[in-house]
Write a protein that holds these residues in place. Structure first.
Motif, PDB file in Angstrom:
ATOM      1  N   ARG A 503       8.253  -4.919   8.021  1.00  0.00           N
ATOM      2  CA  ARG A 503       8.484  -4.910   6.566  1.00  0.00           C
ATOM      3  C   ARG A 503       9.187  -6.183   6.103  1.00  0.00           C
ATOM      4  N   SER A 504       9.988  -6.744   6.996  1.00  0.00           N
ATOM      5  CA  SER A 504      10.734  -7.940   6.597  1.00  0.00           C
ATOM      6  C   SER A 504       9.841  -9.167   6.489  1.00  0.00           C
ATOM      7  N   GLN A 505       8.607  -9.081   7.002  1.00  0.00           N
ATOM      8  CA  GLN A 505       7.686 -10.221   6.976  1.00  0.00           C
ATOM      9  C   GLN A 505       6.673 -10.037   5.861  1.00  0.00           C
ATOM     10  N   GLY A 506       6.481 -11.005   5.065  1.00  0.00           N
ATOM     11  CA  GLY A 506       5.513 -10.942   3.982  1.00  0.00           C
ATOM     12  C   GLY A 506       4.328 -11.847   4.247  1.00  0.00           C
ATOM     13  N   LEU A 507       3.491 -11.978   3.243  1.00  0.00           N
ATOM     14  CA  LEU A 507       2.334 -12.835   3.370  1.00  0.00           C
ATOM     15  C   LEU A 507       2.768 -14.296   3.330  1.00  0.00           C
ATOM     16  N   LYS A 508       2.160 -15.130   4.173  1.00  0.00           N
ATOM     17  CA  LYS A 508       2.588 -16.510   4.314  1.00  0.00           C
ATOM     18  C   LYS A 508       1.577 -17.497   3.751  1.00  0.00           C
ATOM     19  N   SER A 509       0.321 -17.113   3.590  1.00  0.00           N
ATOM     20  CA  SER A 509      -0.686 -18.062   3.136  1.00  0.00           C
ATOM     21  C   SER A 509      -1.772 -17.337   2.362  1.00  0.00           C
ATOM     22  N   GLU A 510      -2.620 -18.149   1.718  1.00  0.00           N
ATOM     23  CA  GLU A 510      -3.736 -17.596   0.976  1.00  0.00           C
ATOM     24  C   GLU A 510      -4.741 -16.929   1.900  1.00  0.00           C
ATOM     25  N   LYS A 511      -4.866 -17.460   3.115  1.00  0.00           N
ATOM     26  CA  LYS A 511      -5.811 -16.891   4.085  1.00  0.00           C
ATOM     27  C   LYS A 511      -5.441 -15.462   4.433  1.00  0.00           C
ATOM     28  N   GLU A 512      -4.133 -15.197   4.598  1.00  0.00           N
ATOM     29  CA  GLU A 512      -3.714 -13.827   4.918  1.00  0.00           C
ATOM     30  C   GLU A 512      -3.997 -12.894   3.754  1.00  0.00           C
ATOM     31  N   ALA A 513      -3.790 -13.366   2.506  1.00  0.00           N
ATOM     32  CA  ALA A 513      -4.102 -12.521   1.344  1.00  0.00           C
ATOM     33  C   ALA A 513      -5.587 -12.207   1.296  1.00  0.00           C
ATOM     34  N   LEU A 514      -6.426 -13.218   1.595  1.00  0.00           N
ATOM     35  CA  LEU A 514      -7.861 -12.983   1.618  1.00  0.00           C
ATOM     36  C   LEU A 514      -8.241 -11.992   2.713  1.00  0.00           C
ATOM     37  N   LEU A 515      -7.637 -12.133   3.901  1.00  0.00           N
ATOM     38  CA  LEU A 515      -7.918 -11.188   4.985  1.00  0.00           C
ATOM     39  C   LEU A 515      -7.488  -9.784   4.615  1.00  0.00           C
ATOM     40  N   ILE A 516      -6.318  -9.631   3.911  1.00  0.00           N
ATOM     41  CA  ILE A 516      -5.848  -8.294   3.497  1.00  0.00           C
ATOM     42  C   ILE A 516      -6.859  -7.659   2.557  1.00  0.00           C
ATOM     43  N   GLY A 517      -7.413  -8.448   1.639  1.00  0.00           N
ATOM     44  CA  GLY A 517      -8.400  -7.894   0.710  1.00  0.00           C
ATOM     45  C   GLY A 517      -9.654  -7.435   1.417  1.00  0.00           C
ATOM     46  N   ILE A 518     -10.149  -8.252   2.364  1.00  0.00           N
ATOM     47  CA  ILE A 518     -11.383  -7.878   3.077  1.00  0.00           C
ATOM     48  C   ILE A 518     -11.143  -6.651   3.951  1.00  0.00           C
ATOM     49  N   ILE A 519      -9.997  -6.621   4.655  1.00  0.00           N
ATOM     50  CA  ILE A 519      -9.712  -5.480   5.525  1.00  0.00           C
ATOM     51  C   ILE A 519      -9.527  -4.207   4.700  1.00  0.00           C
ATOM     52  N   SER A 520      -8.874  -4.303   3.527  1.00  0.00           N
ATOM     53  CA  SER A 520      -8.682  -3.129   2.669  1.00  0.00           C
ATOM     54  C   SER A 520     -10.021  -2.585   2.204  1.00  0.00           C
ATOM     55  N   THR A 521     -10.934  -3.484   1.831  1.00  0.00           N
ATOM     56  CA  THR A 521     -12.267  -3.037   1.400  1.00  0.00           C
ATOM     57  C   THR A 521     -13.007  -2.372   2.553  1.00  0.00           C
ATOM     58  N   PHE A 522     -12.905  -2.960   3.731  1.00  0.00           N
ATOM     59  CA  PHE A 522     -13.605  -2.401   4.889  1.00  0.00           C
ATOM     60  C   PHE A 522     -13.067  -1.009   5.256  1.00  0.00           C
ATOM     61  N   LEU A 523     -11.724  -0.855   5.243  1.00  0.00           N
ATOM     62  CA  LEU A 523     -11.140   0.437   5.600  1.00  0.00           C
ATOM     63  C   LEU A 523     -11.303   1.467   4.495  1.00  0.00           C
ATOM     64  N   LEU A 558       2.221  -4.844   7.381  1.00  0.00           N
ATOM     65  CA  LEU A 558       2.105  -4.157   6.081  1.00  0.00           C
ATOM     66  C   LEU A 558       1.986  -2.659   6.313  1.00  0.00           C
ATOM     67  N   PRO A 559       3.097  -1.985   6.616  1.00  0.00           N
ATOM     68  CA  PRO A 559       3.011  -0.542   6.927  1.00  0.00           C
ATOM     69  C   PRO A 559       2.737   0.309   5.695  1.00  0.00           C
ATOM     70  N   ARG A 560       2.999  -0.191   4.494  1.00  0.00           N
ATOM     71  CA  ARG A 560       2.731   0.609   3.299  1.00  0.00           C
ATOM     72  C   ARG A 560       1.268   0.608   2.916  1.00  0.00           C
ATOM     73  N   MET A 561       0.519  -0.369   3.413  1.00  0.00           N
ATOM     74  CA  MET A 561      -0.912  -0.431   3.096  1.00  0.00           C
ATOM     75  C   MET A 561      -1.778   0.114   4.222  1.00  0.00           C
ATOM     76  N   PHE A 562      -1.328  -0.104   5.491  1.00  0.00           N
ATOM     77  CA  PHE A 562      -2.141   0.312   6.630  1.00  0.00           C
ATOM     78  C   PHE A 562      -1.279   1.124   7.582  1.00  0.00           C
ATOM     79  N   LYS A 563      -1.879   2.139   8.143  1.00  0.00           N
ATOM     80  CA  LYS A 563      -1.163   2.944   9.124  1.00  0.00           C
ATOM     81  C   LYS A 563      -2.056   3.140  10.344  1.00  0.00           C
ATOM     82  N   GLN A 564      -1.392   3.405  11.471  1.00  0.00           N
ATOM     83  CA  GLN A 564      -2.084   3.546  12.754  1.00  0.00           C
ATOM     84  C   GLN A 564      -1.964   4.988  13.223  1.00  0.00           C
TER      85      GLN A 564
END
Length: 588
Positions: A503-523, A558-564
């Motif tokens: 939780r203490s780590q956030g997004l660091k670059s635009e690439k990670e934001a793009l990956l989060i969007g694609i992974i969210s759509t896929f899941l 990102l535990p609030r968006m994805f869970k295992q």
């Protein structure tokens, strides 16, 4: 005869010439002209031409025709050149000098002679006639066809004639004046072919039935072809055997056989894995067992212990590498010190040469000594400069390494090192979490095995009461339950710590934001979740450089968006990632 005054006396010349022609016709090696028998002047061309034509030669410088065959004439004579090729031009009238022909060339055909046998005589054919024709030689030919035999010729006469060519194994004579002769070896056929064209006469008879012109030719026999095929097959077998021996010699040795898995062999292999000298052999056997599929629920603990032993071997390898690196550094240091000592001695030697070239000492040396000292000084200075450049190169390399180390201490690299350390720590915690889960599954398997063993004990041990067995089982179950609870609490605590760090780590670059969007759509289109391998295979189509570890680290941050979630038990245990961002919105 011709007298000394040059007056002609031709009446005696015809009496001398027949004797000389007879000597030439008998095939003598040389034709000698003696001045005591023939004395005449060459000023009379008619007499000289008549004499040389009677000898079968064209006189030097005079035109004329050859009266006899080429076999009697001197070989190598060329009328157009007015000289004899092959020998030095000479005057045939020099006293005491004979006309000696040069040796016959190698391409001249062999002259056949008359062959006398006990019952018959063989006469060669006319040398001016073309040689007898023969068919193409069959492979492995040992049989010849003999035609043109006299009608009265018998097998004994044929045996007598052709046994001079070699051993005869069979003679098949026909009633039509021909026969087939089979020899023991192939080279004997060539000797028999030599007799082709000879005229055969039985005894001294002149009857037609007692003479005939022989025609010897190659014959195609099944026995010869069969023997030739046998020899060819034998040679082919020998060649195959030779090639096989060569291939066996060059073939690499086969790997050692891997024993089959058993509990006894597994215990021995575990001991070998702990021995450094036998580790290479033992790790090969362990790899073969795992690839064969020997790992099951019962043998999982043994294999886990062996894999753990293999992992402990990594520490020893790293220690060996550090030792070798230390030895290499020490060797470099020793080399640098030795090179410094050598350079110091070179400096001293050069100083001695420089002192010798000064005026005080230089005047006392001779010219040769001065020359040698000068050469030695120049050579020593070249060697000293080379050693100095090598030492300076070593020092420059050390300075470059030190500058690289200083650059590594910069703030940006420190941030990278911190990030890599955090990632390594998180990965280590994840591995430890997985190992604890696997241990939990192993304990569950042990509980099931204990249950089965207790059931067997319940059947076999009739002396124990049911209450004692139940109490024993309850105690065992309580102990195992306590261990499971402890492991569960440890797993929960680790999960909480991981979640706090993530939780203490956030997004660091635009690439990670793009990956989060694609992974969210896929899941989102996979409501039951997807494992990390499936998700990685989909993302690789978009970015071939991304790795599964990067995707998993991003999801864990990102535990609030994805869970295992974990599904299955034991070997069917599977981790799935789900999208939980909309669950928080629904609850609020």
């Amino acid at each position: 005869m011709v007298d000394a005054g040059g007056v002609e006396n031709i009446t005696q010349l015809p009496q001398e010439l027949p004797q000389m022609m007879a000597a030439a016709a008998d095939g003598l090696g040389s034709i000698a002209i003696d001045t005591t028998q023939l004395n005449m002047s060459v000023t009379d061309p008619t007499a000289w031409a008549t004499a040389m034509n009677n000898l079968g030669m064209v006189p030097v410088g005079l035109p004329g025709q050859q009266l006899v065959s080429d076999s009697i004439c001197v070989p190598g004579f060329d009328p157009s050149l007015n000289m004899m090729t092959g020998i030095t031009p000479i005057n045939p009238m020099i006293p005491g000098l004979g006309l000696v022909p040069p040796p016959p060339p190698t391409e001249v055909a062999v002259v056949k002679e008359i062959i006398h046998c006990k019952s018959c005589t063989l006469f060669p054919q006319n040398p001016n006639l073309p040689p007898p024709s023969t068919r193409e030689r069959p492979p492995g030919c040992k049989t010849v066809f003999v035609g043109g035999l006299p009608e009265n010729a018998t097998e004994e006469i044929i045996q007598e004639v052709f046994e001079q060519c070699g051993d005869i194994t069979a003679i098949r004579k026909s009633k039509k004046n021909f026969c087939h002769i089979r020899f023991a070896e192939e080279f004997m056929v060539d000797k028999a072919i030599y007799l082709s064209g000879y005229r055969m006469r039985l005894g001294s008879s002149t009857d037609k039935k007692d003479s005939g012109r022989l025609h010897v030719d190659f014959a195609q026999a099944r026995d010869d072809f069969y023997e030739w095929e046998c020899k060819q097959r034998m040679r082919a077998r020998e060649e195959r055997h030779r090639r096989k021996l060569e291939e066996d010699r060059l073939r690499p040795p086969s790997p050692p056989a891997i024993m089959h898995y058993s509990e006894h062999e597994a215990a021995l292999l575990a001991e070998k894995l702990k021995d450094d000298s036998k580790f290479s052999e033992a790790i090969t056997v362990l790899l073969s067992w795992i690839e064969r599929g020997e790992v099951n629920r019962r043998s999982a603990n043994q294999f886990y212990s062996m894999v753990q032993s293999a992992n402990s071997h990594v520490r020893r390898l790293m220690n060996e590498k550090a030792t070798h690196e230390q030895e290499m550094e020490e060797a470099k240091e020793n080399f640098k010190n030795a090179l410094t000592g050598i350079l110091t001695q070179f400096e001293q030697i050069v100083a001695v040469f420089n002192a010798s070239t000064r005026q005080k000492a230089w005047d006392h040396f001779s010219k040769a000594q001065r020359k040698n000292i000068d050469i030695w000084r120049k050579h020593s200075e070249e060697l000293r400069n080379a050693q100095s450049e090598q030492l300076m190169g070593i020092r420059r390399e050390e300075e470059m390494e030190m500058s690289d180390d200083e650059n590594c201490d910069s703030p940006t690299k420190k941030m990278r090192v911190d990030e890599s350390a955090l990632a390594a720590q998180a990965y280590a915690l994840k591995e430890e979490n997985d190992s604890l889960r696997w241990q939990l599954d192993a304990y569950r398997n042990e509980v099931e095995l204990l249950k089965q063993e207790k059931e067997q004990l319940f059947r076999t041990e009739e002396n124990l009461t049911k209450d004692q067995q139940l109490q024993f089982l309850q105690q065992t179950m309580q102990g195992m339950q306590q261990e499971i609870n402890v492991l569960t609490v440890a797993l929960v605590n680790q999960d909480r710590e991981n979640n706090i760090e993530k939780r203490s780590q956030g997004l660091k670059s635009e690439k990670e934001a793009l990956l989060i969007g694609i992974i969210s759509t896929f899941l989102h289109v996979h409501p039951f979740g997807a494992n990390i391998e499936y998700l990685w295979s989909y993302m690789q189509q978009l970015d071939s450089k991304i790795s599964a570890n990067e995707i998993e680290m991003l999801l864990m941050r990102l535990p609030r968006m994805f869970k295992q979630e974990f599904t299955g038990v034991g070997a069917t245990l599977e981790k799935r990632w789900k999208l939980c961002a909309f669950e928080g919105i629904k609850t609020t």
